[in-house]
Design a protein around this motif. Structure first.
Motif, short mmCIF file in Angstrom:
data_model
loop_
_atom_site.label_atom_id
_atom_site.label_comp_id
_atom_site.label_asym_id
_atom_site.label_seq_id
_atom_site.Cartn_x
_atom_site.Cartn_y
_atom_site.Cartn_z
N ARG A 61 13.73 -11.79 -52.77
CA ARG A 61 12.74 -12.54 -51.99
C ARG A 61 11.95 -13.49 -52.87
O ARG A 61 11.59 -13.16 -54.00
CB ARG A 61 11.80 -11.57 -51.29
CG ARG A 61 12.57 -10.66 -50.32
CD ARG A 61 11.69 -9.83 -49.41
NE ARG A 61 10.48 -9.40 -50.05
CZ ARG A 61 9.29 -9.34 -49.41
NH1 ARG A 61 9.19 -9.70 -48.15
NH2 ARG A 61 8.23 -8.91 -50.04
N GLU A 96 11.23 -15.92 -48.21
CA GLU A 96 12.61 -15.97 -47.70
C GLU A 96 13.54 -15.32 -48.71
O GLU A 96 13.18 -15.17 -49.87
CB GLU A 96 13.06 -17.44 -47.55
CG GLU A 96 12.33 -18.20 -46.48
CD GLU A 96 12.83 -19.65 -46.36
OE1 GLU A 96 14.02 -19.91 -46.68
OE2 GLU A 96 12.02 -20.50 -45.99
N ASP A 115 18.67 -21.38 -51.34
CA ASP A 115 18.20 -20.57 -50.22
C ASP A 115 19.41 -20.04 -49.45
O ASP A 115 20.57 -20.29 -49.83
CB ASP A 115 17.20 -21.34 -49.35
CG ASP A 115 17.83 -22.45 -48.53
OD1 ASP A 115 19.08 -22.57 -48.53
OD2 ASP A 115 17.07 -23.21 -47.89
#
Ligand code: CXF
Ligand code: ZN
Length: 383
Positions: free
Chosen positions: A10, A24, A133
């Motif tokens: 994270r 995220e 990501d």
């Protein structure tokens, strides 16, 4: 073992300038040669994170992982890394120390010329990112550190080993701000025992300068600020209203005297409570308040890169005074941090009082709010 493999973890991503960070899942690539992958234990919020998070124009880039003041444990190392091994406790430092350029080898400079400092969005050597990501989008680095992530990759030139016995919520303070302030008094100004030091601005850095000046044996440490909340952090007793003479002009000042000696500030001036505007003028002309013939003025922690300093040649050249810049307090990351570490362990350097708040990683935006409200010196964020 996770060595050599990407790690999913994270991270708090800044997607747009000034907007709350979003936690995220990210993918952190393994370290390349001369790099180290670290599991962050805790990180703290520094003014520079806020400055660049708010910035909407270049060099601002988004999405970005901020954070640079931290402590962590080495998870794995890239080829050619011999200085640290898996399991070592380390602090990342935004200022590089390559250890073999002419400047890193000299004790006159702390500015590495092989890997020059810049506000780059990439890793230092190959100008790429180690973060993506969950959609495969590249995330930018910050100050070569990006500690608002459970794992990050940092160049070995930006790593300093630290004693694992130091509590993490104290060790992380040595990574940027507090070292910068203490270093400015110790290494840049070279404050001498018995001297008087005036500090304009009592944020965490200013108070760290006070701490550094106290360690150097300064006799009088005058703190100047416009935010009375800052005073309460360091001072405890309001004594009297009196008129003093500063730089040849008289002002009515509220003088507060320390009883607790927190941070070593002995006198406090609230430049807003002055009878006239002259003290605020003196604030932008700090040089005027330094001693004729030998006084030193140190400029540190510039928030606005475009800010200019204008001086009368008489005040500087003809007065024997000097004006000095200080980057990371003039400290050499790989050698001087060890000295601060020892002084903390010997109970000489005070770090505890700087930590005014602690939050869990999920509440990272709270750290930004506390900072905006001017309520915190250091807010530690636990991963
Ligand atoms: C700062 C100093 C000014 C440029 C960006 C980095 N240092 C750490 O917070
Ligand atoms: Zn910083």
């Amino acid at each position: 073992s996770t060595a050599g493999k990407p790690i999913r973890c994270r991270a708090a991503i800044a997607r747009k300038a000034g907007e709350p960070l979003v936690i995220e899942e990210v993918i952190v690539a393994p370290p390349k040669p001369r790099e180290v992958r670290i599991r962050i234990i805790c990180t703290s919020l520094c003014q520079s994170d806020v400055t660049f998070w708010k910035l909407e124009v270049p060099p601002a880039v988004f999405p970005r992982i901020f954070g640079h003041e931290a402590v962590g444990v080495v998870e794995s190392v890239g080829e050619g890394v011999h200085e640290v091994v898996e399991g070592d406790t380390v602090i990342p430092i935004f200022l590089p120390d390559c250890g073999d350029c002419i400047d890193c080898l000299s004790d006159r400079s702390n500015l590495c010329t092989k890997l020059p400092f810049s506000v780059s969005p990439w890793m230092h050597r190959d100008e790429t990112s180690r973060f993506t990501d969950s959609n495969g989008e590249t995330l930018y680095h910050f100050l070569f550190i990006s500690s608002f992530s459970e794992y990050t990759v940092v160049d070995i030139a930006h790593i300093t080993k630290i004693d694992p016995a130091i509590p993490p919520n104290r060790a992380c303070l040595l990574s940027c701000g507090i070292s910068t302030g203490v270093g400015a008094a110790w290494k840049t100004a070279k404050v001498e025992a018995g001297s008087t030091v005036a500090i304009f601005g009592l944020g965490a850095i200013g108070l760290a300068v006070a701490e550094g000046a106290r360690l150097c044996g300064a006799k009088r440490i005058i703190g100047i600020d416009v935010n009375p909340d800052k005073f309460e952090l360091g001072l405890s007793k309001r004594l009297e209203l009196r008129t003093i003479l500063l730089s040849g002009v008289s002002f009515t000042l509220v003088f507060l005297f320390l009883t607790g000696k927190k941070f070593g500030v002995t006198d406090f001036v609230n430049s807003r409570n002055c009878g006239d505007k002259s003290v605020s003028q003196a604030e932008v002309r700090t040089i005027a308040s330094s001693a004729l013939g030998w006084g030193k003025t140190v400029v540190l922690g510039v928030d606005h890169p475009e800010a200019m300093v204008s001086l009368s040649s008489f005040e500087v050249l003809h007065s024997g005074k000097s004006l000095m810049g200080s980057f990371f307090g003039g400290l050499k990351p790989k050698s001087d941090i060890k000295v601060l570490e020892k002084r903390y362990k010997d109970k000489e350097l005070q770090l505890d009082e700087f930590v005014t708040h602690e939050v869990e990683f999920d509440d990272i935006n709270k750290a930004f709010e506390l900072h905006r409200e001017g309520k915190s010196l250091r807010c530690v964020i636990w991963m």
